[in-house]
Design a protein around this motif. Structure first.
Motif, PDB file in Angstrom:
ATOM      1  N   CYS A 268     -40.043  87.284  12.038  1.00 20.77           N
ATOM      2  CA  CYS A 268     -41.419  87.149  11.530  1.00 20.77           C
ATOM      3  C   CYS A 268     -42.304  88.294  12.020  1.00 20.77           C
ATOM      4  O   CYS A 268     -42.155  88.792  13.148  1.00 20.77           O
ATOM      5  CB  CYS A 268     -42.036  85.829  11.978  1.00 20.77           C
ATOM      6  N   LEU A 269     -43.251  88.683  11.180  1.00 29.31           N
ATOM      7  CA  LEU A 269     -44.210  89.731  11.549  1.00 29.31           C
ATOM      8  C   LEU A 269     -44.903  89.402  12.869  1.00 29.31           C
ATOM      9  O   LEU A 269     -45.067  90.270  13.725  1.00 29.31           O
ATOM     10  CB  LEU A 269     -45.253  89.882  10.429  1.00 29.31           C
ATOM     11  N   GLU A 270     -45.297  88.155  13.043  1.00 27.26           N
ATOM     12  CA  GLU A 270     -46.018  87.739  14.243  1.00 27.26           C
ATOM     13  C   GLU A 270     -45.172  87.953  15.494  1.00 27.26           C
ATOM     14  O   GLU A 270     -45.698  88.271  16.566  1.00 27.26           O
ATOM     15  CB  GLU A 270     -46.405  86.267  14.105  1.00 27.26           C
ATOM     16  N   ALA A 271     -43.855  87.792  15.370  1.00 30.68           N
ATOM     17  CA  ALA A 271     -42.957  87.954  16.509  1.00 30.68           C
ATOM     18  C   ALA A 271     -42.771  89.414  16.889  1.00 30.68           C
ATOM     19  O   ALA A 271     -42.259  89.721  17.971  1.00 30.68           O
ATOM     20  CB  ALA A 271     -41.600  87.320  16.198  1.00 30.68           C
ATOM     21  N   PHE A 272     -43.209  90.331  16.022  1.00 36.11           N
ATOM     22  CA  PHE A 272     -43.114  91.759  16.301  1.00 36.11           C
ATOM     23  C   PHE A 272     -44.470  92.376  16.644  1.00 36.11           C
ATOM     24  O   PHE A 272     -44.567  93.214  17.533  1.00 36.11           O
ATOM     25  CB  PHE A 272     -42.536  92.501  15.077  1.00 36.11           C
ATOM     26  N   ALA A 273     -45.516  91.945  15.913  1.00 37.32           N
ATOM     27  CA  ALA A 273     -46.793  92.665  15.999  1.00 37.32           C
ATOM     28  C   ALA A 273     -47.960  91.815  16.464  1.00 37.32           C
ATOM     29  O   ALA A 273     -49.071  92.327  16.585  1.00 37.32           O
ATOM     30  CB  ALA A 273     -47.116  93.277  14.630  1.00 37.32           C
ATOM     31  N   GLY A 274     -47.763  90.519  16.725  1.00 39.98           N
ATOM     32  CA  GLY A 274     -48.840  89.684  17.251  1.00 39.98           C
ATOM     33  C   GLY A 274     -49.180  90.055  18.678  1.00 39.98           C
ATOM     34  O   GLY A 274     -48.407  90.737  19.373  1.00 39.98           O
ATOM     35  N   GLY A 275     -50.328  89.597  19.150  1.00 38.28           N
ATOM     36  CA  GLY A 275     -50.769  89.940  20.492  1.00 38.28           C
ATOM     37  C   GLY A 275     -49.814  89.470  21.570  1.00 38.28           C
ATOM     38  O   GLY A 275     -49.528  90.202  22.535  1.00 38.28           O
ATOM     39  N   ALA A 276     -49.269  88.250  21.424  1.00 37.12           N
ATOM     40  CA  ALA A 276     -48.328  87.734  22.415  1.00 37.12           C
ATOM     41  C   ALA A 276     -47.051  88.564  22.436  1.00 37.12           C
ATOM     42  O   ALA A 276     -46.504  88.867  23.505  1.00 37.12           O
ATOM     43  CB  ALA A 276     -48.009  86.272  22.111  1.00 37.12           C
ATOM     44  N   ALA A 277     -46.585  88.952  21.236  1.00 36.71           N
ATOM     45  CA  ALA A 277     -45.374  89.766  21.156  1.00 36.71           C
ATOM     46  C   ALA A 277     -45.599  91.145  21.760  1.00 36.71           C
ATOM     47  O   ALA A 277     -44.740  91.675  22.486  1.00 36.71           O
ATOM     48  CB  ALA A 277     -44.933  89.897  19.694  1.00 36.71           C
ATOM     49  N   LEU A 278     -46.747  91.748  21.483  1.00 38.81           N
ATOM     50  CA  LEU A 278     -47.060  93.058  22.061  1.00 38.81           C
ATOM     51  C   LEU A 278     -47.132  92.987  23.575  1.00 38.81           C
ATOM     52  O   LEU A 278     -46.625  93.872  24.281  1.00 38.81           O
ATOM     53  CB  LEU A 278     -48.384  93.582  21.489  1.00 38.81           C
ATOM     54  N   ALA A 279     -47.786  91.935  24.094  1.00 34.39           N
ATOM     55  CA  ALA A 279     -47.887  91.784  25.542  1.00 34.39           C
ATOM     56  C   ALA A 279     -46.501  91.672  26.175  1.00 34.39           C
ATOM     57  O   ALA A 279     -46.228  92.264  27.231  1.00 34.39           O
ATOM     58  CB  ALA A 279     -48.733  90.558  25.875  1.00 34.39           C
ATOM     59  N   ALA A 280     -45.601  90.934  25.517  1.00 35.20           N
ATOM     60  CA  ALA A 280     -44.238  90.779  26.033  1.00 35.20           C
ATOM     61  C   ALA A 280     -43.489  92.106  26.001  1.00 35.20           C
ATOM     62  O   ALA A 280     -42.748  92.443  26.946  1.00 35.20           O
ATOM     63  CB  ALA A 280     -43.496  89.728  25.218  1.00 35.20           C
ATOM     64  N   ARG A 281     -43.678  92.879  24.937  1.00 31.34           N
ATOM     65  CA  ARG A 281     -42.979  94.163  24.827  1.00 31.34           C
ATOM     66  C   ARG A 281     -43.499  95.156  25.861  1.00 31.34           C
ATOM     67  O   ARG A 281     -42.735  95.943  26.439  1.00 31.34           O
ATOM     68  CB  ARG A 281     -43.135  94.720  23.412  1.00 31.34           C
ATOM     69  N   ILE A 282     -44.804  95.126  26.115  1.00 29.51           N
ATOM     70  CA  ILE A 282     -45.389  96.024  27.123  1.00 29.51           C
ATOM     71  C   ILE A 282     -44.896  95.636  28.516  1.00 29.51           C
ATOM     72  O   ILE A 282     -44.543  96.495  29.328  1.00 29.51           O
ATOM     73  CB  ILE A 282     -46.930  95.967  27.047  1.00 29.51           C
ATOM     74  N   THR A 283     -44.846  94.326  28.780  1.00 34.89           N
ATOM     75  CA  THR A 283     -44.352  93.853  30.080  1.00 34.89           C
ATOM     76  C   THR A 283     -42.896  94.272  30.278  1.00 34.89           C
ATOM     77  O   THR A 283     -42.493  94.686  31.377  1.00 34.89           O
ATOM     78  CB  THR A 283     -44.491  92.318  30.181  1.00 34.89           C
ATOM     79  N   ALA A 284     -42.109  94.191  29.196  1.00 40.20           N
ATOM     80  CA  ALA A 284     -40.703  94.591  29.276  1.00 40.20           C
ATOM     81  C   ALA A 284     -40.551  96.085  29.578  1.00 40.20           C
ATOM     82  O   ALA A 284     -39.532  96.516  30.137  1.00 40.20           O
ATOM     83  CB  ALA A 284     -39.986  94.245  27.978  1.00 40.20           C
ATOM     84  N   SER A 285     -41.575  96.866  29.221  1.00 34.28           N
ATOM     85  CA  SER A 285     -41.527  98.309  29.487  1.00 34.28           C
ATOM     86  C   SER A 285     -41.920  98.636  30.925  1.00 34.28           C
ATOM     87  O   SER A 285     -41.868  99.801  31.331  1.00 34.28           O
ATOM     88  CB  SER A 285     -42.444  99.052  28.516  1.00 34.28           C
ATOM     89  N   GLY A 286     -42.331  97.621  31.689  1.00 34.85           N
ATOM     90  CA  GLY A 286     -42.658  97.839  33.096  1.00 34.85           C
ATOM     91  C   GLY A 286     -44.122  97.742  33.451  1.00 34.85           C
ATOM     92  O   GLY A 286     -44.503  97.930  34.605  1.00 34.85           O
ATOM     93  N   VAL A 287     -44.988  97.429  32.461  1.00 33.26           N
ATOM     94  CA  VAL A 287     -46.426  97.298  32.708  1.00 33.26           C
ATOM     95  C   VAL A 287     -46.822  95.856  32.393  1.00 33.26           C
ATOM     96  O   VAL A 287     -46.606  95.377  31.283  1.00 33.26           O
ATOM     97  CB  VAL A 287     -47.239  98.275  31.836  1.00 33.26           C
ATOM     98  N   LEU A 288     -47.419  95.164  33.360  1.00 30.66           N
ATOM     99  CA  LEU A 288     -47.742  93.753  33.176  1.00 30.66           C
ATOM    100  C   LEU A 288     -48.872  93.569  32.162  1.00 30.66           C
ATOM    101  O   LEU A 288     -49.937  94.150  32.278  1.00 30.66           O
ATOM    102  CB  LEU A 288     -48.168  93.122  34.509  1.00 30.66           C
ATOM    103  N   ALA A 289     -48.616  92.744  31.147  1.00 28.83           N
ATOM    104  CA  ALA A 289     -49.638  92.384  30.148  1.00 28.83           C
ATOM    105  C   ALA A 289     -49.447  90.910  29.824  1.00 28.83           C
ATOM    106  O   ALA A 289     -48.394  90.514  29.315  1.00 28.83           O
ATOM    107  CB  ALA A 289     -49.499  93.239  28.894  1.00 28.83           C
TER     108      ALA A 289
END
Length: 402
Positions: A268-289
């Motif tokens: 789903c689009l939301e699972a890729f581009a929603g705010g929660a998904a973005l925060a999870a992807r940023i956290t996975a990159s090493g920066v807490l969101a």
């Protein structure tokens, strides 16, 4: 209602009020000319509207004979409206007049997943406190409008299988809250009320002046989740069951089947581009969101990984919107919600793909821009929903005795 479509046979007190709502103050003579009604009939209906405070005497104008002629105008202060935009984690509550001017408001971080009774009890208490702080009480209120972050069956005002709202499915929000407030309660999806607010603010606030194409408008909210509200020919389009505009659960073209959305589907689009998904992807990159507001905060300090992820999210959203542009041919796409505060980084990604993948005819006059009302779009739209319901000509005619 426009002046050239008035039919004297159908001009009751409610229709006369609509004339005054949508135009300048009028004299009795002008109202007689506009409606084709007898002067005595116009006077009777004006008197009824004056008794109920829907209309007030305005400044006198000079008649052809030199004597001041009384003019009458819509009274925006006649009643108050309670408005609430409830998000997944952040709520905005307001009191407005009948022109949607915000008279008092409050924001709070309250998770919607704590359940309906706890959330609505907090809301009722907040409304009561705001009224008291402003010198009003519930007797001054004509209705309450509520936006919820999930699918809503508009006719009943009940949430239907809302993914972000455990425990809310089919909860009787209008009845539960109406019993405690003692006023009519209208409920809709939060993105629908934002679309209403942006459209209303554009026409009455002026930022769509001279741009009639905005009567075909798509409002996209990008917060914890993603959804859109649709304005068609100047009216909100809800669909057969009120589920129109749920673009967050459209499958992304390059979706990874391992990415599971909270709705249970994958890709789903939301699972890729929603705010929660973005925060999870940023956290996975090493920066807490933790959430969408953290995403915007990190973007503000120029974190390159966050800039890349936000722009890519814009492209993914733009890919879905390109299909909608070809199908619906909107005059404007307005981006709102927490992630919209990412500004041009997000909009650049959205525009890039829409202009690349949509038909030139469909994009020739298309505006793609951030919300002008910002965080207030929801409460303004919730107020509009109530105002249009309470001041519909038929509704006024049932309550005003001529």
């Amino acid at each position: 209602m426009t002046e050239d479509t008035l039919n004297s046979a159908s001009i009751g007190a409610g229709a006369l009020l609509s004339v005054l709502r949508e135009g300048p103050a009028r004299t009795r003579t002008e109202l007689v000319e506009l409606t084709g009604l007898a002067r005595t009939t116009v006077s009777q209906r004006l008197d009824a509207l004056l008794r109920h405070r829907w209309v007030v005497a305005a400044d006198a104008s000079t008649s052809s004979g030199g004597r001041p002629a009384a003019t009458f105008a819509f009274n925006r202060a006649a009643r108050l409206v309670l408005a609430a935009d409830l998000g997944a984690t952040h709520h905005r509550v307001a009191i407005t007049d009948l022109g949607t001017t915000v008279l008092a408001e409050r924001t709070a971080d309250v998770p919607i997943d704590r359940g309906p009774e706890s959330t609505l009890a907090w809301l009722a208490q907040t409304f009561t406190e705001l009224l008291a702080e402003s010198g009003y009480d519930l007797a001054d209120v004509c209705g309450a409008g509520i936006g919820l972050p999930g699918p809503v069956e508009y006719l009943t005002g009940r949430p239907v299988n809302p993914p972000l709202m455990p425990g809310w499915d089919r909860f009787p929000v209008p009845e539960w809250l109406g019993e405690r407030l003692g006023v009519p309660v209208l409920v809709d999806n939060d993105v629908n009320i934002m679309a209403l607010g942006e459209h209303w603010g554009g026409h009455w606030g002026g930022h769509w002046a001279g741009y009639p194409e905005a009567d075909q408008l798509i409002f996209v909210k990008i917060g914890t989740g993603i959804g859109c509200g649709i304005i068609s020919d100047g009216r909100l389009h809800r669909g057969a069951q009120g589920a129109a505009g749920d673009i967050g659960h459209i499958r992304v073209a390059a979706a990874d089947d391992e990415v599971v959305c909270h709705c249970g589907n994958t890709g789903c689009l939301e699972a890729f581009a929603g705010g929660a998904a973005l925060a999870a992807r940023i956290t996975a990159s090493g920066v807490l969101a933790k959430d969408s507001r953290d995403v915007v905060r990190l973007l503000g300090v120029g974190d390159p990984e966050v800039v890349h992820l936000v722009r890519q999210a814009g492209r993914e959203i733009g890919d879905v919107l390109a299909s909608i542009v070809n199908f619906f041919n909107p005059g404007a796409i307005v981006i709102g919600g927490d992630i919209a505060e990412a500004g041009e980084h997000l909009l650049a990604g959205v525009r890039e793909v829409i202009y690349k993948r949509s038909l030139p005819l469909a994009t020739r006059h298309l505006r793609i821009q951030a919300s002008k009302l910002g965080d207030r779009a929801g409460v303004v739209g919730a107020a509009v929903m109530v105002i249009e319901h309470v001041l519909a000509p038929q509704a006024v005619d049932t309550t005003v005795t001529v």
